[in-house]
Design an enzyme around this catalytic site. Structure first.
Site, mmCIF file in Angstrom:
data_model
loop_
_atom_site.group_PDB
_atom_site.id
_atom_site.type_symbol
_atom_site.label_atom_id
_atom_site.label_comp_id
_atom_site.label_asym_id
_atom_site.label_seq_id
_atom_site.Cartn_x
_atom_site.Cartn_y
_atom_site.Cartn_z
ATOM 1 N N HIS A 158 15.333 -18.419 21.605
ATOM 2 C CA HIS A 158 14.845 -17.320 22.675
ATOM 3 C C HIS A 158 13.494 -17.626 23.207
ATOM 4 O O HIS A 158 12.812 -18.194 22.558
ATOM 5 C CB HIS A 158 14.980 -15.920 21.970
ATOM 6 C CG HIS A 158 16.605 -15.505 21.765
ATOM 7 N ND1 HIS A 158 17.364 -15.700 20.750
ATOM 8 C CD2 HIS A 158 17.189 -14.908 22.855
ATOM 9 C CE1 HIS A 158 18.519 -15.488 21.095
ATOM 10 N NE2 HIS A 158 18.599 -14.743 22.131
ATOM 11 N N LYS A 162 10.279 -12.723 22.561
ATOM 12 C CA LYS A 162 11.324 -11.826 21.609
ATOM 13 C C LYS A 162 10.693 -11.329 20.322
ATOM 14 O O LYS A 162 9.960 -12.077 19.389
ATOM 15 C CB LYS A 162 12.549 -12.699 21.399
ATOM 16 C CG LYS A 162 13.619 -11.973 20.518
ATOM 17 C CD LYS A 162 15.129 -12.576 20.801
ATOM 18 C CE LYS A 162 16.346 -11.878 19.900
ATOM 19 N NZ LYS A 162 16.360 -10.610 20.659
HETATM 20 N N1 LIG Z 1 22.638 -6.746 23.802
HETATM 21 C C1 LIG Z 1 22.327 -7.760 24.978
HETATM 22 O O1 LIG Z 1 23.419 -8.234 25.654
HETATM 23 C C2 LIG Z 1 21.014 -8.269 25.081
HETATM 24 C C3 LIG Z 1 20.017 -7.315 24.415
HETATM 25 N N2 LIG Z 1 18.838 -7.542 24.664
HETATM 26 C C4 LIG Z 1 17.916 -6.649 23.764
HETATM 27 O O2 LIG Z 1 17.496 -5.605 24.690
HETATM 28 C C5 LIG Z 1 16.127 -5.365 23.995
HETATM 29 C C6 LIG Z 1 15.066 -5.235 25.218
HETATM 30 O O3 LIG Z 1 14.948 -6.567 25.681
HETATM 31 P P1 LIG Z 1 13.813 -7.004 26.866
HETATM 32 O O4 LIG Z 1 14.318 -6.236 28.140
HETATM 33 O O5 LIG Z 1 13.796 -8.592 26.795
HETATM 34 O O6 LIG Z 1 12.643 -6.505 26.323
HETATM 35 P P2 LIG Z 1 11.321 -5.921 27.221
HETATM 36 O O7 LIG Z 1 10.160 -6.186 26.294
HETATM 37 O O8 LIG Z 1 11.166 -6.657 28.546
HETATM 38 O O9 LIG Z 1 11.697 -4.472 27.791
HETATM 39 C C7 LIG Z 1 11.673 -3.257 26.655
HETATM 40 C C8 LIG Z 1 11.592 -2.261 27.437
HETATM 41 O O10 LIG Z 1 11.748 -1.160 26.498
HETATM 42 C C9 LIG Z 1 10.796 -0.239 26.823
HETATM 43 N N3 LIG Z 1 10.497 0.322 25.143
HETATM 44 C C10 LIG Z 1 9.941 -0.154 24.091
HETATM 45 N N4 LIG Z 1 9.743 0.823 23.100
HETATM 46 C C11 LIG Z 1 10.075 1.804 23.668
HETATM 47 C C12 LIG Z 1 10.034 3.342 23.052
HETATM 48 N N5 LIG Z 1 9.602 3.433 21.919
HETATM 49 N N6 LIG Z 1 10.299 4.153 23.952
HETATM 50 C C13 LIG Z 1 10.739 4.007 25.364
HETATM 51 N N7 LIG Z 1 10.845 2.930 25.697
HETATM 52 C C14 LIG Z 1 10.322 1.676 25.235
HETATM 53 C C15 LIG Z 1 9.515 -1.155 27.182
HETATM 54 O O11 LIG Z 1 8.536 -0.192 27.603
HETATM 55 P P3 LIG Z 1 6.868 -0.502 27.711
HETATM 56 O O12 LIG Z 1 7.002 -1.726 28.405
HETATM 57 O O13 LIG Z 1 6.214 0.485 28.243
HETATM 58 O O14 LIG Z 1 6.705 -0.902 26.351
HETATM 59 C C16 LIG Z 1 10.205 -1.919 27.893
HETATM 60 O O15 LIG Z 1 10.317 -1.230 29.294
HETATM 61 C C17 LIG Z 1 15.905 -6.240 22.952
HETATM 62 O O16 LIG Z 1 16.133 -5.548 21.789
HETATM 63 C C18 LIG Z 1 16.647 -7.466 23.216
HETATM 64 O O17 LIG Z 1 16.925 -8.209 22.008
HETATM 65 C C19 LIG Z 1 18.407 -8.348 25.437
HETATM 66 C C20 LIG Z 1 19.172 -9.070 26.340
HETATM 67 C C21 LIG Z 1 20.764 -9.021 26.366
HETATM 68 O O1 LIG Z 2 15.741 -10.628 23.436
HETATM 69 C C1 LIG Z 2 16.718 -11.286 24.239
HETATM 70 O O2 LIG Z 2 16.139 -11.883 25.311
HETATM 71 C C2 LIG Z 2 18.168 -11.548 23.956
HETATM 72 N N1 LIG Z 2 18.535 -10.731 22.823
HETATM 73 C C3 LIG Z 2 20.051 -10.425 22.600
HETATM 74 C C4 LIG Z 2 20.017 -10.942 21.014
HETATM 75 O O3 LIG Z 2 19.033 -10.564 20.259
HETATM 76 O O4 LIG Z 2 20.887 -11.832 20.806
HETATM 77 C C5 LIG Z 2 20.911 -11.087 23.495
HETATM 78 C C6 LIG Z 2 20.434 -12.394 24.153
HETATM 79 O O5 LIG Z 2 20.477 -13.487 23.381
HETATM 80 C C7 LIG Z 2 18.866 -12.210 24.747
#
Ligand SMILES: NC(=O)C1=CN([C@@H]2O[C@H](COP(=O)(O)OP(=O)(O)OC[C@H]3O[C@@H](n4cnc5c(N)ncnc54)[C@H](OP(=O)(O)O)[C@@H]3O)[C@@H](O)[C@H]2O)C=CC1
Ligand SMILES: O=C(O)C1=N[C@H](C(=O)O)C[C@H](O)C1
Length: 271
Positions: A158, A162
């Site tokens: 990743h 991450k």
């Molecule tokens: N299930 C799936 O298919 C996938 C899952 N994911 C998961 O999604 C999550 C987010 O990934 P990603 O978008 O890359 O991460 P980012 O860090 O880009 O975004 C996270 C967002 O969540 C907000 N956030 C973090 N902590 C808090 C809090 N305590 N209260 C409110 N808002 C909060 C952040 O706000 P701020 O900027 O203000 O901190 C930011 O806007 C991860 O856990 C990732 O592993 C990602 C891709 C695919």
């Molecule tokens: O954090 C990410 O970017 C992603 N998170 C998910 C994971 O933890 O598997 C899904 C995807 O791989 C991207």
């Protein structure tokens, strides 16, 4: 004209938040009803489309999570574990479908979702892409067909921002492999090799996490025996694949009984 389901997006400014907002605003089956960011975030009070650098979408980023979720039919949440638990409480109290993509949740945090799921439908998966969910099914079948002469290793890669490891996807694949073998993952997972580790324990399922650059998400399930190897691989090159799955889940969840569901339910992939 019938109104399409309204979707609130948490973590609006995040990598997935922005991708979800784009996909929902382009959908003709859903509409964007709200965008949430943390109090003090510079986007709060701005139109979310403008904040993303595009044209206005008519939705102002809010830090009032309860009000925004209450005004939606589903909340799609890719944030962080503690935030997700908070949003789960609100979704349960307001009876709004909660689609959770957040990874890195502890067993206790996952268990805490159980009480919210008594009041509303929660659809949660560590990876919402069609490809990975198919891969979990394939992994389970291959693991069931092979014995412990085949060492199972899960290798994930990743981007360098991450924060959790192993990835949620790697753990899903590990669970699938363990299920295929008829063992509990917690008994056989080997997650942190360093130093003099000793020889590999027969039957273990190993995890390796690579972090670098802008890698979207790559997963290999390796079955390695003496003289031959099988590799099952999924490569994501665009976060749209995760967002598309989340939108499908939000639609599928409409009218569903309270409970915990996953993408295998949504995609109809149960054997
Ligand atoms: N299930 C799936 O298919 C996938 C899952 N994911 C998961 O999604 C999550 C987010 O990934 P990603 O978008 O890359 O991460 P980012 O860090 O880009 O975004 C996270 C967002 O969540 C907000 N956030 C973090 N902590 C808090 C809090 N305590 N209260 C409110 N808002 C909060 C952040 O706000 P701020 O900027 O203000 O901190 C930011 O806007 C991860 O856990 C990732 O592993 C990602 C891709 C695919
Ligand atoms: O954090 C990410 O970017 C992603 N998170 C998910 C994971 O933890 O598997 C899904 C995807 O791989 C991207």
């Amino acid at each position: 004209m019938t109104q399409t389901p309204g979707i609130a997006i948490t973590g609006a400014s995040g990598r997935m938040g922005q991708m979800l907002i784009r996909q929902v605003s382009e959908s003709d089956r859903l509409h964007l009803s709200g965008a949430i960011d943390q109090p003090g975030h510079p986007w709060v009070g701005q139109d979310v489309g403008t904040a993303m650098g595009g044209s206005a979408l008519g939705v102002i980023v809010s830090d009032a999570a309860r009000e925004t979720i209450a005004g939606a039919d589903a909340v799609i949440d890719f944030t962080a574990p503690e935030a997700t638990l908070h949003f789960a409480e609100i979704a349960a109290e307001t009876g709004v479908v909660h689609v959770i993509g957040t990874t890195g949740m502890s067993d206790d945090q996952i268990a805490a979702l159980g009480s919210a799921a008594q009041k509303t439908a929660i659809i949660r998966a560590g990876n919402m892409s069609l490809g990975v969910n198919l891969l979990t099914q394939l992994t389970r079948r291959v693991a069931a067909a092979l014995d412990e002469d085949f060492d199972i290793e899960i290798i994930e890669a990743h981007h360098n921002q991450k924060v959790d490891a192993p990835s949620g996807t790697a753990l899903m694949l590990g669970e699938a492999a363990a299920e295929g073998r008829g063992v509990s993952l917690s008994q056989v997972a080997d997650r942190g090799r360093d130093g003099i580790t000793g020889a590999r324990r027969r039957g273990d399922i190993g995890f390796t996490a690579i972090r670098g650059g802008d890698i979207v998400g790559e997963h290999d399930v390796l079955f390695a025996a003496a003289g031959e190897r099988i590799v099952l691989r999924h490569l994501a090159s665009d976060r749209a694949v995760f967002a598309r799955g989340a939108l499908k889940a939000a639609l599928w969840g409409q009218g569903k009984a309270p409970g915990e569901y996953d993408m295998i339910d949504v995609l109809g992939l149960k054997d």
